[in-house]
Design a protein around this motif. Structure first.
Motif, mmCIF file in Angstrom:
data_model
loop_
_atom_site.group_PDB
_atom_site.id
_atom_site.type_symbol
_atom_site.label_atom_id
_atom_site.label_comp_id
_atom_site.label_asym_id
_atom_site.label_seq_id
_atom_site.Cartn_x
_atom_site.Cartn_y
_atom_site.Cartn_z
ATOM 1 N N SER A 1 45.177 49.367 48.892
ATOM 2 C CA SER A 1 46.090 48.995 47.814
ATOM 3 C C SER A 1 45.477 49.386 46.466
ATOM 4 C CB SER A 1 46.341 47.494 47.837
ATOM 5 O OG SER A 1 45.143 46.790 47.547
ATOM 6 N N ALA A 2 46.290 49.361 45.432
ATOM 7 C CA ALA A 2 45.797 49.684 44.089
ATOM 8 C C ALA A 2 44.704 48.704 43.666
ATOM 9 C CB ALA A 2 46.960 49.659 43.092
ATOM 10 N N ALA A 3 44.889 47.420 44.010
ATOM 11 C CA ALA A 3 43.878 46.412 43.661
ATOM 12 C C ALA A 3 42.572 46.668 44.404
ATOM 13 C CB ALA A 3 44.408 45.015 43.988
ATOM 14 N N GLN A 4 42.665 47.063 45.693
ATOM 15 C CA GLN A 4 41.469 47.357 46.474
ATOM 16 C C GLN A 4 40.729 48.553 45.903
ATOM 17 O OE1 GLN A 4 40.376 45.533 49.272
ATOM 18 N NE2 GLN A 4 38.514 46.760 49.071
ATOM 19 N N GLN A 5 41.462 49.575 45.490
ATOM 20 C CA GLN A 5 40.842 50.758 44.884
ATOM 21 C C GLN A 5 40.122 50.391 43.590
ATOM 22 O OE1 GLN A 5 43.375 54.381 44.730
ATOM 23 N NE2 GLN A 5 44.803 53.254 46.010
ATOM 24 N N ARG A 6 40.774 49.550 42.777
ATOM 25 C CA ARG A 6 40.166 49.155 41.495
ATOM 26 C C ARG A 6 38.928 48.307 41.738
ATOM 27 N NH1 ARG A 6 41.272 45.084 37.229
ATOM 28 N NH2 ARG A 6 40.367 45.958 35.321
ATOM 29 N N LEU A 7 38.995 47.381 42.693
ATOM 30 C CA LEU A 7 37.833 46.554 42.994
ATOM 31 C C LEU A 7 36.663 47.411 43.449
ATOM 32 C CD1 LEU A 7 36.536 43.758 43.403
ATOM 33 C CD2 LEU A 7 37.480 43.755 45.722
ATOM 34 N N LYS A 8 36.927 48.370 44.305
ATOM 35 C CA LYS A 8 35.858 49.246 44.798
ATOM 36 C C LYS A 8 35.255 50.053 43.652
ATOM 37 C CE LYS A 8 34.767 52.464 48.530
ATOM 38 N NZ LYS A 8 35.275 53.180 49.720
ATOM 39 N N ILE B 1 39.446 39.210 41.474
ATOM 40 C CA ILE B 1 39.393 38.389 42.686
ATOM 41 C C ILE B 1 40.191 37.097 42.504
ATOM 42 C CG2 ILE B 1 37.852 37.028 44.162
ATOM 43 C CD1 ILE B 1 35.746 39.237 43.785
ATOM 44 N N ASP B 2 40.050 36.464 41.337
ATOM 45 C CA ASP B 2 40.766 35.213 41.081
ATOM 46 C C ASP B 2 42.278 35.409 41.050
ATOM 47 O OD1 ASP B 2 38.425 33.781 40.969
ATOM 48 O OD2 ASP B 2 38.273 33.845 38.782
ATOM 49 N N ASP B 3 42.723 36.591 40.610
ATOM 50 C CA ASP B 3 44.162 36.851 40.485
ATOM 51 C C ASP B 3 44.843 37.082 41.824
ATOM 52 O OD1 ASP B 3 43.977 36.569 37.777
ATOM 53 O OD2 ASP B 3 43.900 38.718 37.338
ATOM 54 N N ASP B 4 44.051 37.365 42.871
ATOM 55 C CA ASP B 4 44.612 37.579 44.200
ATOM 56 C C ASP B 4 44.374 36.314 45.035
ATOM 57 O OD1 ASP B 4 44.565 38.334 47.117
ATOM 58 O OD2 ASP B 4 45.128 40.284 46.307
ATOM 59 N N PRO B 5 45.425 35.607 45.434
ATOM 60 C CA PRO B 5 45.242 34.332 46.148
ATOM 61 C C PRO B 5 44.405 34.444 47.422
ATOM 62 C CG PRO B 5 47.527 34.584 45.446
ATOM 63 C CD PRO B 5 46.849 35.899 45.186
ATOM 64 N N GLN B 6 44.623 35.520 48.196
ATOM 65 C CA GLN B 6 43.849 35.664 49.434
ATOM 66 C C GLN B 6 42.393 35.967 49.128
ATOM 67 O OE1 GLN B 6 44.356 39.035 52.338
ATOM 68 N NE2 GLN B 6 45.019 37.380 53.693
ATOM 69 N N TRP B 7 42.142 36.833 48.159
ATOM 70 C CA TRP B 7 40.761 37.131 47.772
ATOM 71 C C TRP B 7 40.067 35.883 47.255
ATOM 72 C CZ3 TRP B 7 41.109 42.456 44.798
ATOM 73 C CH2 TRP B 7 41.302 43.482 45.748
ATOM 74 N N LEU C 1 31.046 42.863 49.458
ATOM 75 C CA LEU C 1 31.631 42.763 50.795
ATOM 76 C C LEU C 1 33.140 43.002 50.756
ATOM 77 C CD1 LEU C 1 29.713 39.676 52.247
ATOM 78 C CD2 LEU C 1 29.423 42.075 52.886
ATOM 79 N N MET C 2 33.817 42.437 49.778
ATOM 80 C CA MET C 2 35.265 42.575 49.704
ATOM 81 C C MET C 2 35.681 43.980 49.304
ATOM 82 S SD MET C 2 36.078 38.826 48.084
ATOM 83 C CE MET C 2 37.813 39.088 47.857
ATOM 84 N N ALA C 3 34.830 44.652 48.531
ATOM 85 C CA ALA C 3 35.144 46.018 48.111
ATOM 86 C C ALA C 3 34.830 47.034 49.190
ATOM 87 C CB ALA C 3 34.365 46.360 46.832
#
Length: 305
Positions: free
Chosen positions: A111-118, A172-178, A199-201
């Motif tokens: 996802s776009a959020a996953q790409q940005r986190l990484k 991370i805080d903005d994503d409920p599951q994260w 780990l999450m990235a």
């Protein structure tokens, strides 16, 4: 598809249609049209040091499914099939054949959020490394002018580090599951925010895969090496270096506070295991614990929603 910095070489199986396209937005658009004209169901490519990211993401956006494979596995497959030569066109044909034989499934794009986190986590790691280098240079010199210059650079890196940490925490805080996963991971004393972010990235499959599969993905699963009556040493190999390195680092820290991990560490020492064996076993044990916590957190989140 064989991926390089400038070119994308393709080969279709069955049929043998081949092509070459530039590795840019216009070239990838041409490639997508070519794939559709040739009835391509899946584009298989190797991880190529980052050059594969643009075609992978754009092809998915253009409606062409893609799958990612390990370059070393493809090379060994090529040698086993008698392909000792190596050119871009030959590599494309081998990759296509490998995907067909393995019945490869599509690799879903992040996802776009996953790409940005990484990207943020990778940049924070770079800044942290640069900051360490500058501090080492400062400690190795006595020249006042050099120290003043280094202090200026250190201030910049510290400022960037704080900004990146803030952006990662907000993401991370903005994503409920994260946020749920973050809380689960940090329930273990010794697991800090940077560890969670790494780990999450870099290991987003945590909590989704089995303990055995996640250990293998991180390169912490022992590989059987037996033949007949011989039972050989079982090495670990491959996997994702980033998560593995952070697990190596924090496993000993967590073992100081977690009674189960601490007792496991003591049993290994009492059994006379080698230091590296203990290090790997502790990291794998910690990953299994984190994977269980992530699995429970994901279930709890799914039930809540």
């Amino acid at each position: 598809m064989d991926v390089s910095k400038d070119w994308l070489d393709t080969h279709v199986v069955p049929g043998g249609a081949a092509g070459r396209f530039r590795n840019d937005a216009a070239g990838i658009a041409e490639l997508a049209a070519w794939c559709q004209a040739n009835g391509v169901e899946l584009v298989v490519m190797e991880a190529s040091g980052g050059y594969e990211r643009l075609p992978f993401l754009l092809l998915w956006e253009l409606g062409v499914a893609c799958g990612m494979v390990n370059a070393r596995s493809v090379r060994r497959f090529a040698e086993a099939m008698g392909f000792l030569e190596k050119t871009d066109r030959i590599d494309a044909a081998v990759i296509a054949r490998y995907g067909e034989v393995k019945r490869l499934q599509p690799t879903q794009p992040p996802s776009a959020a996953q790409q940005r986190l990484k990207a943020l986590v990778a940049r924070l790691s770079q800044v942290t490394g640069d900051l360490t280098v500058q501090k080492q240079r400062k400690s190795a010199t006595t020249d006042a002018e050099t120290i003043a210059s280094l202090d200026e650079v250190i201030i910049v890196f510290k400022r960037q580090s704080r900004r990146l940490e803030g952006e990662i925490a907000s993401l991370i805080d903005d994503d409920p599951q994260w946020a749920c996963l973050d809380q689960a991971f940090r329930s273990l004393k010794g697991v800090a925010s940077r560890t969670v972010a790494r780990l999450m990235a870099e290991l987003p499959e945590i909590g989704v895969l089995s303990n055995k599969a996640i250990a293998k993905l991180a390169g912490l699963a022992p590989i059987a090496n037996d033949s007949g009556k011989r039972s050989g040493r079982r090495p670990v190999r491959g996997g994702r270096a980033g998560p593995r390195s952070i697990l190596f680092l924090i496993a000993r820290i967590v073992a100081r506070y977690d009674p189960h991990l601490g007792a496991f560490h003591q049993r290994l020492q009492a059994a006379g295991k080698e230091k590296m064996v203990i290090r790997i076993a502790l990291a794998r044990k910690l990953l299994v614990i984190l994977n269980a916590k992530a699995r429970d957190a994901r279930k709890e989140f799914a039930n809540a929603t």
